[in-house]
Design an enzyme around this catalytic site. Structure first.
Site, short mmCIF file in Angstrom:
data_model
loop_
_atom_site.label_atom_id
_atom_site.label_comp_id
_atom_site.label_asym_id
_atom_site.label_seq_id
_atom_site.Cartn_x
_atom_site.Cartn_y
_atom_site.Cartn_z
N HIS A 20 -21.12 2.96 22.61
CA HIS A 20 -21.08 4.41 22.49
C HIS A 20 -20.76 4.83 21.07
O HIS A 20 -19.80 4.36 20.48
CB HIS A 20 -20.06 4.98 23.47
CG HIS A 20 -20.07 6.46 23.56
ND1 HIS A 20 -18.92 7.18 23.72
CD2 HIS A 20 -21.08 7.36 23.52
CE1 HIS A 20 -19.22 8.47 23.76
NE2 HIS A 20 -20.52 8.59 23.65
N ASP A 28 -38.39 5.79 6.75
CA ASP A 28 -39.69 5.68 6.10
C ASP A 28 -39.65 4.47 5.16
O ASP A 28 -38.61 3.83 5.02
CB ASP A 28 -40.08 6.97 5.39
CG ASP A 28 -39.10 7.40 4.30
OD1 ASP A 28 -38.46 6.54 3.65
OD2 ASP A 28 -38.98 8.62 4.07
N HIS A 99 -29.85 14.93 1.93
CA HIS A 99 -30.42 13.59 1.85
C HIS A 99 -29.42 12.61 1.24
O HIS A 99 -29.34 11.45 1.66
CB HIS A 99 -31.72 13.61 1.04
CG HIS A 99 -32.47 12.32 1.07
ND1 HIS A 99 -32.89 11.73 2.24
CD2 HIS A 99 -32.87 11.50 0.07
CE1 HIS A 99 -33.53 10.60 1.96
NE2 HIS A 99 -33.53 10.44 0.65
N ASN A 123 -36.86 10.22 8.20
CA ASN A 123 -35.73 9.33 8.49
C ASN A 123 -34.85 9.99 9.54
O ASN A 123 -34.73 11.21 9.58
CB ASN A 123 -34.89 9.10 7.23
CG ASN A 123 -35.70 8.59 6.07
OD1 ASN A 123 -36.21 7.49 6.11
ND2 ASN A 123 -35.85 9.40 5.03
#
Length: 132
Positions: A20, A28, A99, A123
């Site tokens: 969990h 990518d 990002h 991604n």
């Protein structure tokens, strides 16, 4: 030989070992992968396998409670945004981070599955849920 589900032995092993809140990344072909994180490289050539195809197969075999995307995909990749909306409509909690923060979060992943995807910001970080 397996009859159903993911045939890639490395992916099947990683998914079976998740607990969990553990996470994996589907990336990518350009995302930098931290040296200490397991790399499962599926890339054959640009575009193959695609991010979407890989994600759909993983989602069919993994209980996901949360997913993280890069905020930049909101402007740069409508296909990835559509996947986020579809996941959210099926009850998965969706978060967006820069990002740069996304790349830092990859350090905590159990594995990064590298696809041949060649579109920007394709991604995702998938956090494991529980099936009970």
């Amino acid at each position: 030989m397996k009859k159903h589900g993911i045939l890639n032995s490395d992916i099947a092993r990683v998914l079976a070992q998740l607990g969990h809140t553990d996470s994996i990344v589907i990336a990518d072909c350009g995302l930098p992968i931290p040296d200490h994180v397991e790399r499962i490289d599926l890339a054959l050539k640009l575009g193959q396998p695609s991010f979407v195809d890989t994600l759909q197969e993983i989602l069919a075999d993994m209980q996901v409670e949360r997913a993280v995307f890069a905020t930049e995909c909101l402007e740069k990749n409508p296909t990835v945004v559509a996947q986020a909306k579809e996941m959210q409509s099926s009850g998965v909690s969706i978060d967006f981070v820069s990002h740069e923060e996304f790349k830092q979060l990859c350090h905590r992943a159990k594995a990064v599955i590298r696809t041949g995807e060649a579109s920007p910001y394709a991604n995702i970080i998938l956090h494991s849920g529980v099936i009970f």
